[in-house]
Design a protein around this motif. Structure first.
Motif, PDB file in Angstrom:
ATOM      1  N   UNK A 185     114.418  63.250  39.696  1.00 36.70           N
ATOM      2  CA  UNK A 185     113.181  64.286  40.059  1.00 36.70           C
ATOM      3  C   UNK A 185     113.877  65.542  40.256  1.00 36.70           C
ATOM      4  N   UNK A 186     112.962  66.461  40.508  1.00 31.49           N
ATOM      5  CA  UNK A 186     113.407  67.935  40.467  1.00 31.49           C
ATOM      6  C   UNK A 186     113.175  68.773  39.233  1.00 31.49           C
ATOM      7  N   UNK A 187     114.064  69.739  39.119  1.00 27.02           N
ATOM      8  CA  UNK A 187     114.107  70.428  37.953  1.00 27.02           C
ATOM      9  C   UNK A 187     114.081  69.888  36.711  1.00 27.02           C
ATOM     10  N   UNK A 188     113.144  69.963  35.830  1.00 30.60           N
ATOM     11  CA  UNK A 188     112.982  69.403  34.504  1.00 30.60           C
ATOM     12  C   UNK A 188     112.819  70.431  33.306  1.00 30.60           C
ATOM     13  N   UNK A 189     113.354  71.702  33.495  1.00 31.70           N
ATOM     14  CA  UNK A 189     112.964  72.647  32.363  1.00 31.70           C
ATOM     15  C   UNK A 189     113.502  72.286  31.152  1.00 31.70           C
ATOM     16  N   UNK A 190     114.902  71.604  31.383  1.00 31.03           N
ATOM     17  CA  UNK A 190     115.603  71.122  29.873  1.00 31.03           C
ATOM     18  C   UNK A 190     115.431  69.530  30.019  1.00 31.03           C
ATOM     19  N   UNK A 191     114.802  69.107  30.528  1.00 32.73           N
ATOM     20  CA  UNK A 191     114.346  67.490  30.526  1.00 32.73           C
ATOM     21  C   UNK A 191     115.606  66.568  30.965  1.00 32.73           C
ATOM     22  N   UNK A 192     116.326  67.144  32.139  1.00 27.93           N
ATOM     23  CA  UNK A 192     117.027  66.687  32.932  1.00 27.93           C
ATOM     24  C   UNK A 192     116.905  65.328  33.765  1.00 27.93           C
ATOM     25  N   UNK A 193     115.417  65.423  33.872  1.00 23.07           N
ATOM     26  CA  UNK A 193     114.878  63.918  34.544  1.00 23.07           C
ATOM     27  C   UNK A 193     114.853  62.839  33.736  1.00 23.07           C
ATOM     28  N   UNK A 194     114.862  62.980  32.351  1.00 28.87           N
ATOM     29  CA  UNK A 194     115.029  61.909  31.379  1.00 28.87           C
ATOM     30  C   UNK A 194     113.867  60.988  31.020  1.00 28.87           C
ATOM     31  N   UNK A 195     112.505  61.287  31.727  1.00 29.79           N
ATOM     32  CA  UNK A 195     111.533  60.464  31.473  1.00 29.79           C
ATOM     33  C   UNK A 195     110.836  60.455  30.148  1.00 29.79           C
ATOM     34  N   UNK A 196     110.850  61.772  29.728  1.00 30.21           N
ATOM     35  CA  UNK A 196     110.090  62.079  28.297  1.00 30.21           C
ATOM     36  C   UNK A 196     109.010  63.235  28.682  1.00 30.21           C
ATOM     37  N   UNK A 197     108.899  63.445  30.107  1.00 33.72           N
ATOM     38  CA  UNK A 197     107.881  64.445  30.365  1.00 33.72           C
ATOM     39  C   UNK A 197     108.328  65.781  30.083  1.00 33.72           C
ATOM     40  N   UNK A 198     107.396  66.846  29.684  1.00 27.97           N
ATOM     41  CA  UNK A 198     107.804  68.116  29.493  1.00 27.97           C
ATOM     42  C   UNK A 198     107.327  68.864  30.972  1.00 27.97           C
ATOM     43  N   UNK A 199     106.998  68.317  31.908  1.00 28.18           N
ATOM     44  CA  UNK A 199     106.541  68.744  33.279  1.00 28.18           C
ATOM     45  C   UNK A 199     107.880  69.780  33.764  1.00 28.18           C
ATOM     46  N   UNK A 200     107.655  70.812  34.110  1.00 28.00           N
ATOM     47  CA  UNK A 200     109.015  71.759  34.452  1.00 28.00           C
ATOM     48  C   UNK A 200     109.643  71.315  35.749  1.00 28.00           C
TER      49      UNK A 200
END
Length: 691
Positions: A501-516
């Protein structure tokens, strides 16, 4: 890990078949090369299963002390022995069917199982067993062998009288051999494919140890006989840090589970190595003769129990373990005596020794009000968990004590009634897991890195409940971000799933989501070849990435790749889902994501690193970045059990030639390598002694 099987055979009473047996004791002749090596293996011979015994006429009556188990459904297989392996099966028996209609029967009165093997009947019909052939009698439960006994066909009863059955049992073809054996409680536990979890509890040994396994529902595709036996450690295996009586072989060796199995090993405090603190005990696995730390394992000193998770069976043991955590510009660690130390930058009191300012180039003791069992170094603060379940933090503010104040000494995290098991620290967020698997975070929440479901509040000074998905409990947490406020955090679920969870601007959440921003935990997309993850580690400097170890031992990374930190051979771009690093033939036990690089421990004890190498943090003797894993140039003979990647340096704990020695390499301007200098090191150097 295969159990060591001695090639020597124990001398037992010589028995020749009449309808039962006669005794003989002739010398054993030397056998020419290429002839099968004979062996009887049970609780009385060759260090076999201590709760399984062959009985007369195959061997002399053994001395048994356990309780007879009449509830098992064993099978008996007889096969032609070729070398040390079974070849053609000539007879087999179960509780319901068997060759020539013979079946395995339980005799509760005499506390034994028995099957009458008619040696002139084979699976194909009437047969003759050629003189000189060697056959192995195997006793199995749910496909797992409990023991075996070898027989050789001799021409006549007269010859049988001149054979030493300590080497093998002499069999006259055409006779009926009563195969009798005893199974005791604790010899084997049958686990099936039920949707319900199964708990296995072994008896307490004379050394005061026992093992509890919790196998999740559907973790096995078919019924399997599980064995938990005292390990036979090969010569040369280090036992200096091993708690006496806690080395066990979990079998069948190599069994893979569809979800991680919880392992809990009870130990006796009286069996601790000299000078070792209970707080430093961890679960280790033995591979290639070396001990490797099971990531996320922990100790409960009140219950004298070490806990960990595994996805496969091997040899495990409880060892006193040194630990080390590389932060931004400082490091912390703990020796086997239980003393917590830190070294490096102390600008905000992150060394925890009561002072502020300057640097420390060698380890200094943290002013702990109570002994800690684990410590994590972050950007400019550190946190540790005490053996009483309380968490303490020190250094920069947001320490979880209800204030934003910094502190040069450990401050109690304000969480009444919560018994923490482990904690991790990032830039301005810290997280912890309690013994029930509940996650908590505190600090800044600019990008949802606290996982509480919103970003409305930007600062929480006390632990907040992570909004975990329904039914999901955690076993470990990792917080990313070494040099910026916003970051991501990840957790390993007890079922092997990974959540971030958290910042996903570069995809570090790893879910395939593009939510930032992902303000609540979302499932990391599991690679197709993996049942889940055994390790997950969140990293990143100004941009974020995450790495994990799959249950197969392969390493995956996701998020930004501007410095090659995904390890896939390319530079630039990003990946929204886990991507296999470019080292597919190497299996790993753990991985750690740092600021702009990552490192992983291979099953050989070699550490491989990849990504940015500006200050030698990859440890290969250069300052050249590498988008593929490169081997750390360790001193001759040194291998490692664990690794921690920091901002621009790396630290690790060795398992050979000296167990529990700490090494660091990379940037050292603040003394974060702990070797008494401020000079960068391109290869590992030993940290000055950690108590």
């Amino acid at each position: 890990m295969h159990r060591l099987i001695p090639t020597v055979v124990t001398t037992v009473a010589s028995l020749a078949l009449v309808s039962c047996a006669e005794r003989a004791n002739a010398p054993t002749a030397l056998r020419p090369p290429g002839v099968p090596s004979f062996e009887i293996r049970d609780g009385a011979h060759n260090s076999g299963n201590p709760h399984f015994y062959f009985l007369p006429p195959i061997v002399a009556s053994p001395n048994t002390t356990g309780s007879f188990d009449a509830s098992e459904a064993p099978s008996v297989t007889v096969c032609l022995l070729a070398g040390s392996a079974c070849a053609t099966v000539i007879a087999q028996f179960s509780m319901t069917t068997g060759t020539a209609s013979a079946v395995v029967r339980v005799d509760p009165t005499n506390q034994l199982y028995i099957v009458n093997w008619q040696t002139d009947q084979c699976t194909t019909g009437p047969c003759t067993l050629p003189s000189g052939n060697v056959y192995r009698i195997r006793v199995l439960v749910a496909g797992t062998e409990l023991g075996h006994a070898d027989v050789e066909v001799v021409p006549s009863q007269q010859e049988a009288k001149n054979v030493n059955t300590g080497e093998f049992f002499p069999l006259v073809d055409g006779r009926t051999l009563p195969v009798k054996f005893r199974i005791e409680q604790g010899a084997v536990f049958v686990a099936g494919s039920s949707s319900q979890p199964l708990m296995i509890q072994t008896p307490v040994t004379a050394t005061g140890s026992s093992v509890q396994l919790v196998i999740p529902g559907m973790a096995l595709s078919q019924p399997t006989g599980i064995t938990v036996l005292p390990a036979m450690l090969s010569s040369g295996t280090s036992t200096a840090a091993l708690v006496g009586g806690t080395a066990y072989d979990f079998g069948p060796t190599g069994t893979m589970f569809g979800a991680p199995v919880a392992v809990r090993v009870q130990y006796s405090p009286a069996m601790l190595p000299n000078g070792a603190a209970e707080s430093t005990l961890r679960l280790f696995t033995l591979m290639n003769g070396r001990w490797f730390l099971v990531p996320g394992s922990r100790v409960n000193t009140a219950m004298h129990m070490v806990m960990g998770m595994t996805s496969h069976f091997s040899t495990y043991g409880v060892l006193a373990s040194a630990s080390v955590s590389a932060g931004s510009m400082f490091s912390c660690g703990m020796g086997t005596s239980g003393t917590t130390v830190c070294w490096g930058d102390n600008g905000i009191g992150q060394l925890g020794n009561g002072t502020t300012g300057g640097i420390g180039t060698t380890p200094t003791a943290v002013s702990t009000p109570i002994g800690l069992s684990a410590v994590s170094a972050g950007s400019a603060r550190a946190c540790g968990v005490a053996f009483n379940g309380q968490a303490y933090c020190w250094g920069a503010g947001f320490l979880g004590d209800g204030t934003t104040d910094a502190s040069p000494t450990p401050t109690l995290v304000d969480a009444p009634g919560v018994w923490f098991a482990t904690a991790d620290v990032g830039q301005s967020a810290s997280c912890a897991v309690d013994t029930l698997g509940t996650g908590y975070c505190w600090g800044t929440n600019i990008a949802g890195e606290l996982g509480i479901g919103s970003v409305a509040g930007v600062l929480f000074t006390t632990p907040q409940l992570i909004a975990a998905p329904a039914g999901v409990s955690f076993s470990a947490l990792s917080v990313g971000g070494f040099f910026s406020d916003s970051g991501q955090a990840c957790a390993l679920a007890q079922n092997g799933g990974a959540y971030c969870w958290g910042w996903n601007g570069e995809g570090a959440v790893g879910s395939g989501s593009t939510n930032r921003i992902e303000p609540t935990p979302v499932a990391v997309e599991a690679p197709t070849r993996e049942a889940g993850f055994s390790v997950v580690s969140a990293g990143g400097g100004f941009v974020k990435f995450t790495c994990g170890v799959g249950t197969s031992g392969r390493v995956y990374c996701w998020g930004t790749n501007f410095g090659g930190q995904l390890g896939n051979g390319s530079v630039g771009g990003q990946s929204l889902t886990p991507m296999l690093i470019a080292s597919q033939d190497t299996l790993f036990t753990s991985v750690s994501a740092g600021g702009w690089h990552a490192c992983a421990v291979a099953a050989t004890g070699t550490i491989y690193c990849w990504g940015s190498n500006s200050n030698g943090q990859l440890g290969d003797g250069t300052t050249t970045d590498s988008p593929t894993p490169v081997a750390v140039a360790a001193p001759a003979g040194v291998t490692f059990s664990s690794v921690s990647a920091g901002g621009v340096h790396t630290c690790a704990v060795a398992n050979a030639p000296t167990l529990n020695t700490a090494y660091c390499w990379g940037a050292n301007s603040s003394g974060q390598l702990g070797n008494g200098t401020t000079v960068d090191q391109l290869t590992p150097v030993p940290v000055s002694k950690i108590p």
